[in-house]
Design an enzyme around this catalytic site. Structure first.
Site, PDB file in Angstrom:
ATOM      1  N   ASP A 179      -5.308  19.541   9.217  1.00  0.00           N
ATOM      2  CA  ASP A 179      -5.064  19.063  10.725  1.00  0.00           C
ATOM      3  C   ASP A 179      -4.067  18.433  11.661  1.00  0.00           C
ATOM      4  OD1 ASP A 179      -3.718  16.973   9.803  1.00  0.00           O
ATOM      5  OD2 ASP A 179      -4.424  14.887   9.910  1.00  0.00           O
ATOM      6  N   ASP A 193      -0.948  16.493  13.890  1.00  0.00           N
ATOM      7  CA  ASP A 193      -0.674  15.878  14.372  1.00  0.00           C
ATOM      8  C   ASP A 193       0.531  15.122  15.145  1.00  0.00           C
ATOM      9  OD1 ASP A 193      -2.094  13.899  11.320  1.00  0.00           O
ATOM     10  OD2 ASP A 193      -0.731  15.509  11.138  1.00  0.00           O
ATOM     11  N   ASP A 196      -4.947  14.494  14.714  1.00  0.00           N
ATOM     12  CA  ASP A 196      -4.738  12.789  15.436  1.00  0.00           C
ATOM     13  C   ASP A 196      -3.650  12.200  15.907  1.00  0.00           C
ATOM     14  OD1 ASP A 196      -6.406  11.966  12.802  1.00  0.00           O
ATOM     15  OD2 ASP A 196      -4.899  12.538  11.565  1.00  0.00           O
TER      16      ASP A 196
HETATM   17  P1  8DG Z   1      -1.628  18.351   6.143  1.00  0.00           P
HETATM   18  O1  8DG Z   1      -2.466  17.409   7.610  1.00  0.00           O
HETATM   19  O2  8DG Z   1      -0.926  19.467   6.070  1.00  0.00           O
HETATM   20  O3  8DG Z   1      -2.971  18.202   4.700  1.00  0.00           O
HETATM   21  O4  8DG Z   1      -0.280  16.747   5.776  1.00  0.00           O
HETATM   22  P2  8DG Z   1       0.315  15.770   6.362  1.00  0.00           P
HETATM   23  O5  8DG Z   1       0.178  15.696   7.750  1.00  0.00           O
HETATM   24  O6  8DG Z   1       1.448  15.419   5.670  1.00  0.00           O
HETATM   25  O7  8DG Z   1      -1.520  13.906   5.983  1.00  0.00           O
HETATM   26  P3  8DG Z   1      -1.995  13.734   7.429  1.00  0.00           P
HETATM   27  O8  8DG Z   1      -2.677  13.200   6.642  1.00  0.00           O
HETATM   28  O9  8DG Z   1      -1.415  14.389   8.930  1.00  0.00           O
HETATM   29  O10 8DG Z   1      -0.910  12.575   7.647  1.00  0.00           O
HETATM   30  C1  8DG Z   1       0.626  12.786   7.764  1.00  0.00           C
HETATM   31  C2  8DG Z   1       1.763  11.281   8.647  1.00  0.00           C
HETATM   32  O11 8DG Z   1       0.364  10.056   8.772  1.00  0.00           O
HETATM   33  C3  8DG Z   1       1.653  11.316   6.170  1.00  0.00           C
HETATM   34  O12 8DG Z   1       3.178  11.087   5.967  1.00  0.00           O
HETATM   35  C4  8DG Z   1       0.900   9.464   6.600  1.00  0.00           C
HETATM   36  C5  8DG Z   1       1.505   9.143   7.489  1.00  0.00           C
HETATM   37  N1  8DG Z   1      -0.277   8.351   8.540  1.00  0.00           N
HETATM   38  C6  8DG Z   1      -1.496   8.324   8.246  1.00  0.00           C
HETATM   39  N2  8DG Z   1      -2.060   7.354   8.261  1.00  0.00           N
HETATM   40  C7  8DG Z   1      -0.796   6.463   8.725  1.00  0.00           C
HETATM   41  C8  8DG Z   1      -1.038   5.156   9.155  1.00  0.00           C
HETATM   42  O13 8DG Z   1      -2.051   4.555   9.826  1.00  0.00           O
HETATM   43  N3  8DG Z   1       0.545   4.662   9.794  1.00  0.00           N
HETATM   44  C9  8DG Z   1       0.888   5.247   9.541  1.00  0.00           C
HETATM   45  N4  8DG Z   1       2.677   4.757   9.681  1.00  0.00           N
HETATM   46  N5  8DG Z   1       1.498   6.911   8.952  1.00  0.00           N
HETATM   47  C10 8DG Z   1       0.560   7.454   8.866  1.00  0.00           C
HETATM   48  O14 8DG Z   1      -1.848   9.585   7.844  1.00  0.00           O
HETATM   49 MN    MN Z   2      -1.117  15.976   9.153  1.00  0.00          MN
HETATM   50 MN    MN Z   3      -3.253  13.083   9.545  1.00  0.00          MN
END
Ligand code: 8DG
Ligand code: MN
Ligand code: MN
Length: 401
Positions: A204, A206, A325
């Site tokens: 995704d 972010d 996100d």
């Molecule tokens: P990717 O998308 O490239 O596969 O990996 P990523 O970017 O590292 O994973 P991600 O699932 O998009 O999550 C990004 C960061 O956001 C991860 O370190 C954890 C954090 N995160 C969530 N949900 C929540 C939440 O509800 N609260 C907090 N504090 N952090 C969160 O994904």
């Molecule tokens: Mn991500």
């Molecule tokens: Mn994410």
């Protein structure tokens, strides 16, 4: 033996937040094996076991050289008996029996396919698996009632299981930047998550959004989402409001690890034409912010129709679905939010574990609380937070644990 293979590696510190974990490392085969077992444990909701395999994998990612013999790992932390057994087997036989069996198991395959649907977690997938549902097609045939997220997940399954590339992340970044500047001038967006850590692909994209004047960010997400929706950029969105101020149990202890920022889980409709143009625009060092070339507005229904038509005659797609996100943070909490949302998930977990066990502090994406001094510690940058935790600063590219 080749020279050098017997060299003992200096023993690394045991918390991932005490060491650099680069994106590219020297022990891919071993780490892939451990990741399968970690994933299987997570899908079986055995979190502890999953974390143990993840920690072992992260330790290997931090090593400066390729491991050829298990003896080279003597004295290293994070490697339990089970992980060492797996490593030894892969080094000696090329594969590990348990890993191969897991990869081939019907349950693992089905759980991966089902949790690959946006909106479907391990619990739901497991229930479906027990009913004989093994694939998204089985699910569609079953006639199960799906919630809104899961319906979108099934609908855009193929797109959402394609890795998102950096160029696409940048294209979406410009769209979000435009949205934010339209609804609240002066607001800033930052790319977070895996792309901030230097990854070239992700599952995704972010973003963290804030405004330098505290309070101006309130209600911002709803406005950004309305703008994006009106422009036809959103195929799905679920916005959660900020619950931070209403909490009774203190800001440093949100329930589980979820934080309370205003946030939006969404699926963007990224026009591939648009992406090409935007990428060209970026390389030309100009900005899209003042141009008047957005794609024409399109309703969700039109997009849906187009999606099903296009899936029948693939190859001529003019757009793709991408998970995005977005999080909004007040300026005073920005450094904590940035650190908390840059990841990796294991790195975040290790930071919190370090804080509690080694410093008697509670770290969240909002604050840092010092239990000894009984006070919240302020910070304006990630560097300051590492310093408050008594840690050497690890830049985002070293947080790929
Ligand atoms: P990717 O998308 O490239 O596969 O990996 P990523 O970017 O590292 O994973 P991600 O699932 O998009 O999550 C990004 C960061 O956001 C991860 O370190 C954890 C954090 N995160 C969530 N949900 C929540 C939440 O509800 N609260 C907090 N504090 N952090 C969160 O994904
Ligand atoms: Mn991500
Ligand atoms: Mn994410």
């Amino acid at each position: 033996d080749e020279p050098g293979t017997e060299l003992a590696v200096v023993s690394l510190p045991s918390y991932a937040c005490q060491r650099h974990t680069p994106l590219l490392h020297h022990n891919t085969v071993l780490i892939d094996a451990l990741s399968i077992l970690a994933e299987n444990a997570e899908l079986s909701e055995n979190e502890g076991r999953g974390v143990a395999f993840r920690r072992a994998g992260a330790l290997l990612k931090s090593l400066p050289q390729e491991i050829r013999r298990v003896e080279q790992l003597r004295g290293q932390p994070c490697l339990g008996d089970h992980s060492l057994r797996v490593i030894k087997e892969v080094l000696e036989d090329g594969v590990c029996c348990e890993v191969e069996t897991t990869k081939e198991s019907r349950q693992f395959k089905a759980m991966k396919a089902l949790t690959g649907i946006f909106g479907v977690g391990a619990k739901t997938a497991d229930r479906w698996f027990r009913e004989g549902i093994h694939t998204p097609s089985d699910l569609q045939r079953s006639g199960h009632n799906l919630n809104r997220a899961q319906r979108a997940g099934v609908q855009y399954y193929d797109d959402l299981n394609q890795p998102v590339r950096k160029a696409e992340a940048d294209a979406i970044g410009l769209i979000v930047e435009k949205a934010v500047s339209e609804v609240l001038p002066g607001a800033k967006i930052t790319l977070i998550g895996g792309f901030r850590r230097g990854k070239e692909t992700g599952h995704d994209v972010d973003f963290l959004i804030t405004h330098p004047e505290e309070g101006r960010e309130e209600g911002l997400m709803a406005k950004v989402v309305s703008w994006l929706e009106a422009q036809g950029f959103l195929l799905y969105h679920k916005t959660t409001r900020n619950s931070y101020l209403e909490s009774k149990d203190g800001p440093a202890r949100p329930p589980s690890n979820m934080d309370r920022f205003e946030r939006c889980f969404s699926i963007f409709r990224l026009s591939t034409e648009n992406e090409r143009r935007i990428t060209q625009t970026i390389s030309a060092q100009s900005t899209l912010l003042h141009s008047r070339t957005e794609p024409s507005p399109q309703t969700n229904d039109q997009a849906r129709e187009e999606s099903s038509m296009l899936s029948q005659c693939s190859g001529s797609r003019s757009w793709m679905a991408v998970r995005v996100d977005m999080v909004v943070s007040p300026y005073s909490q920005f450094a904590f939010a940035l650190l908390g949302w840059t990841g990796s998930k294991l790195f975040e977990r290790e930071l919190r574990r370090w804080a509690v066990h080694e410093r008697a502090m509670t770290l969240s994406s909002h604050t840092l609380y010092d239990s000894t001094k009984r006070q919240y510690l302020r910070a304006n940058s990630e560097e300051e937070i590492f310093a408050l935790l008594g840690l050497e600063y690890i830049p985002p590219c070293g947080r790929n644990a």
